[in-house]
Scaffold this motif. Structure first.
Motif, PDB file in Angstrom:
ATOM      1  N   HIS A  73      -0.893  15.472  17.813  1.00 58.51           N
ATOM      2  CA  HIS A  73       0.187  16.225  17.180  1.00 58.51           C
ATOM      3  C   HIS A  73       1.472  16.093  17.997  1.00 58.51           C
ATOM      4  O   HIS A  73       2.552  15.905  17.446  1.00 58.51           O
ATOM      5  CB  HIS A  73      -0.222  17.695  17.032  1.00 58.51           C
ATOM      6  CG  HIS A  73       0.774  18.539  16.329  1.00 58.51           C
ATOM      7  ND1 HIS A  73       1.057  18.398  14.990  1.00 58.51           N
ATOM      8  CD2 HIS A  73       1.585  19.528  16.775  1.00 58.51           C
ATOM      9  CE1 HIS A  73       1.981  19.267  14.642  1.00 58.51           C
ATOM     10  NE2 HIS A  73       2.321  19.971  15.713  1.00 58.51           N
ATOM     11  N   SER A 103       2.905  12.623  17.522  1.00 56.53           N
ATOM     12  CA  SER A 103       3.503  12.550  16.188  1.00 56.53           C
ATOM     13  C   SER A 103       4.862  13.252  16.166  1.00 56.53           C
ATOM     14  O   SER A 103       5.823  12.732  15.600  1.00 56.53           O
ATOM     15  CB  SER A 103       2.568  13.187  15.164  1.00 56.53           C
ATOM     16  OG  SER A 103       3.159  13.225  13.904  1.00 56.53           O
ATOM     17  N   ASP A 104       4.945  14.428  16.769  1.00 53.76           N
ATOM     18  CA  ASP A 104       6.216  15.159  16.853  1.00 53.76           C
ATOM     19  C   ASP A 104       7.269  14.355  17.605  1.00 53.76           C
ATOM     20  O   ASP A 104       8.433  14.308  17.208  1.00 53.76           O
ATOM     21  CB  ASP A 104       6.025  16.510  17.536  1.00 53.76           C
ATOM     22  CG  ASP A 104       5.299  17.515  16.674  1.00 53.76           C
ATOM     23  OD1 ASP A 104       5.133  17.266  15.462  1.00 53.76           O
ATOM     24  OD2 ASP A 104       4.878  18.551  17.227  1.00 53.76           O
ATOM     25  N   LEU A 108       7.397  11.038  18.001  1.00 53.55           N
ATOM     26  CA  LEU A 108       7.808   9.898  17.182  1.00 53.55           C
ATOM     27  C   LEU A 108       8.760  10.334  16.075  1.00 53.55           C
ATOM     28  O   LEU A 108       9.736   9.644  15.773  1.00 53.55           O
ATOM     29  CB  LEU A 108       6.592   9.193  16.586  1.00 53.55           C
ATOM     30  CG  LEU A 108       5.736   8.416  17.584  1.00 53.55           C
ATOM     31  CD1 LEU A 108       4.479   7.883  16.892  1.00 53.55           C
ATOM     32  CD2 LEU A 108       6.514   7.287  18.222  1.00 53.55           C
ATOM     33  N   HIS A 109       8.486  11.489  15.481  1.00 55.10           N
ATOM     34  CA  HIS A 109       9.370  12.020  14.445  1.00 55.10           C
ATOM     35  C   HIS A 109      10.759  12.310  15.021  1.00 55.10           C
ATOM     36  O   HIS A 109      11.775  12.004  14.397  1.00 55.10           O
ATOM     37  CB  HIS A 109       8.776  13.276  13.821  1.00 55.10           C
ATOM     38  CG  HIS A 109       9.652  13.902  12.794  1.00 55.10           C
ATOM     39  ND1 HIS A 109       9.814  13.371  11.536  1.00 55.10           N
ATOM     40  CD2 HIS A 109      10.438  14.999  12.838  1.00 55.10           C
ATOM     41  CE1 HIS A 109      10.664  14.115  10.858  1.00 55.10           C
ATOM     42  NE2 HIS A 109      11.058  15.115  11.629  1.00 55.10           N
ATOM     43  N   LYS A 110      10.791  12.873  16.219  1.00 55.11           N
ATOM     44  CA  LYS A 110      12.071  13.198  16.861  1.00 55.11           C
ATOM     45  C   LYS A 110      12.866  11.923  17.150  1.00 55.11           C
ATOM     46  O   LYS A 110      14.064  11.852  16.877  1.00 55.11           O
ATOM     47  CB  LYS A 110      11.842  13.977  18.151  1.00 55.11           C
ATOM     48  CG  LYS A 110      13.124  14.435  18.811  1.00 55.11           C
ATOM     49  CD  LYS A 110      12.869  15.416  19.907  1.00 55.11           C
ATOM     50  CE  LYS A 110      12.554  16.731  19.261  1.00 55.11           C
ATOM     51  NZ  LYS A 110      12.785  17.899  20.066  1.00 55.11           N
ATOM     52  N   SER A 154      12.616   9.086  15.611  1.00 49.22           N
ATOM     53  CA  SER A 154      13.038   8.559  14.315  1.00 49.22           C
ATOM     54  C   SER A 154      14.261   9.304  13.804  1.00 49.22           C
ATOM     55  O   SER A 154      15.204   8.694  13.288  1.00 49.22           O
ATOM     56  CB  SER A 154      11.884   8.691  13.312  1.00 49.22           C
ATOM     57  OG  SER A 154      12.288   8.306  12.041  1.00 49.22           O
ATOM     58  N   ARG A 155      14.258  10.612  13.939  1.00 47.74           N
ATOM     59  CA  ARG A 155      15.395  11.424  13.502  1.00 47.74           C
ATOM     60  C   ARG A 155      16.653  11.087  14.308  1.00 47.74           C
ATOM     61  O   ARG A 155      17.757  10.982  13.769  1.00 47.74           O
ATOM     62  CB  ARG A 155      15.053  12.913  13.623  1.00 47.74           C
ATOM     63  CG  ARG A 155      16.178  13.851  13.297  1.00 47.74           C
ATOM     64  CD  ARG A 155      16.617  13.777  11.860  1.00 47.74           C
ATOM     65  NE  ARG A 155      17.742  14.686  11.650  1.00 47.74           N
ATOM     66  CZ  ARG A 155      18.659  14.527  10.727  1.00 47.74           C
ATOM     67  NH1 ARG A 155      18.576  13.537   9.879  1.00 47.74           N
ATOM     68  NH2 ARG A 155      19.646  15.383  10.631  1.00 47.74           N
ATOM     69  N   TRP A 156      16.498  10.909  15.627  1.00 50.65           N
ATOM     70  CA  TRP A 156      17.639  10.559  16.463  1.00 50.65           C
ATOM     71  C   TRP A 156      18.225   9.220  16.047  1.00 50.65           C
ATOM     72  O   TRP A 156      19.444   9.046  16.010  1.00 50.65           O
ATOM     73  CB  TRP A 156      17.235  10.520  17.930  1.00 50.65           C
ATOM     74  CG  TRP A 156      17.030  11.868  18.547  1.00 50.65           C
ATOM     75  CD1 TRP A 156      17.418  13.074  18.054  1.00 50.65           C
ATOM     76  CD2 TRP A 156      16.390  12.135  19.790  1.00 50.65           C
ATOM     77  NE1 TRP A 156      17.058  14.075  18.918  1.00 50.65           N
ATOM     78  CE2 TRP A 156      16.431  13.530  19.992  1.00 50.65           C
ATOM     79  CE3 TRP A 156      15.782  11.331  20.752  1.00 50.65           C
ATOM     80  CZ2 TRP A 156      15.882  14.128  21.114  1.00 50.65           C
ATOM     81  CZ3 TRP A 156      15.240  11.933  21.869  1.00 50.65           C
ATOM     82  CH2 TRP A 156      15.303  13.319  22.045  1.00 50.65           C
ATOM     83  N   GLU A 206      18.025   7.871  13.078  1.00 44.15           N
ATOM     84  CA  GLU A 206      18.660   8.114  11.783  1.00 44.15           C
ATOM     85  C   GLU A 206      20.055   8.721  11.965  1.00 44.15           C
ATOM     86  O   GLU A 206      21.017   8.294  11.317  1.00 44.15           O
ATOM     87  CB  GLU A 206      17.778   9.047  10.956  1.00 44.15           C
ATOM     88  CG  GLU A 206      18.311   9.388   9.599  1.00 44.15           C
ATOM     89  CD  GLU A 206      17.433  10.399   8.871  1.00 44.15           C
ATOM     90  OE1 GLU A 206      17.783  10.727   7.729  1.00 44.15           O
ATOM     91  OE2 GLU A 206      16.423  10.850   9.427  1.00 44.15           O
ATOM     92  N   ASP A 257      21.529  17.295  16.904  1.00 43.77           N
ATOM     93  CA  ASP A 257      21.137  17.314  15.498  1.00 43.77           C
ATOM     94  C   ASP A 257      21.551  18.648  14.886  1.00 43.77           C
ATOM     95  O   ASP A 257      20.988  19.687  15.233  1.00 43.77           O
ATOM     96  CB  ASP A 257      19.634  17.118  15.387  1.00 43.77           C
ATOM     97  CG  ASP A 257      19.148  16.955  13.972  1.00 43.77           C
ATOM     98  OD1 ASP A 257      19.921  17.194  13.025  1.00 43.77           O
ATOM     99  OD2 ASP A 257      17.972  16.580  13.793  1.00 43.77           O
ATOM    100  N   HIS A 291      18.411  20.422  13.060  1.00 40.80           N
ATOM    101  CA  HIS A 291      17.238  20.850  13.845  1.00 40.80           C
ATOM    102  C   HIS A 291      17.632  21.381  15.213  1.00 40.80           C
ATOM    103  O   HIS A 291      17.272  20.837  16.235  1.00 40.80           O
ATOM    104  CB  HIS A 291      16.254  19.685  14.001  1.00 40.80           C
ATOM    105  CG  HIS A 291      15.738  19.189  12.718  1.00 40.80           C
ATOM    106  ND1 HIS A 291      16.198  18.037  12.133  1.00 40.80           N
ATOM    107  CD2 HIS A 291      14.819  19.711  11.863  1.00 40.80           C
ATOM    108  CE1 HIS A 291      15.563  17.842  10.999  1.00 40.80           C
ATOM    109  NE2 HIS A 291      14.734  18.837  10.797  1.00 40.80           N
TER     110      HIS A 291
END
Length: 74
Positions: free
Chosen positions: A19, A22-23, A25-27, A29-31, A33, A70, A73
């Motif tokens: 978890h 995954s969090d 990697l999501h962060k 990816s968001r950065w 973006e 961000d 978030h």
């Protein structure tokens, strides 16, 4: 029963680690973006900015923000 207790603990730790990865990697990816969106915004023409109601000063302010800043978030 002792073996079962250890197995449950391992599953909890492994699940938590997955978890967390995954969090993370999501962060990232968001950065990325955010970085790309700010680059694209800065590349728009003055006419395009006028169409969307954004000034060049707004773009400058947004484009100098660090990628981790961000607004959604916080």
């Amino acid at each position: 029963m002792k073996g079962q207790s250890e197995s449950v603990t391992e599953e909890k730790v492994t699940g938590h680690a997955l978890h967390s990865v995954s969090d993370l990697l999501h962060k990232f990816s968001r950065w990325y973006e955010l970085h790309r969106e700010r680059e694209l915004l800065a590349s728009l023409s003055d006419e395009a900015l006028k169409d969307i109601g954004v000034s060049r000063a707004d773009v400058e302010h947004e484009s100098i923000r660090p990628f981790w800043d961000d607004p959604i978030h916080k």
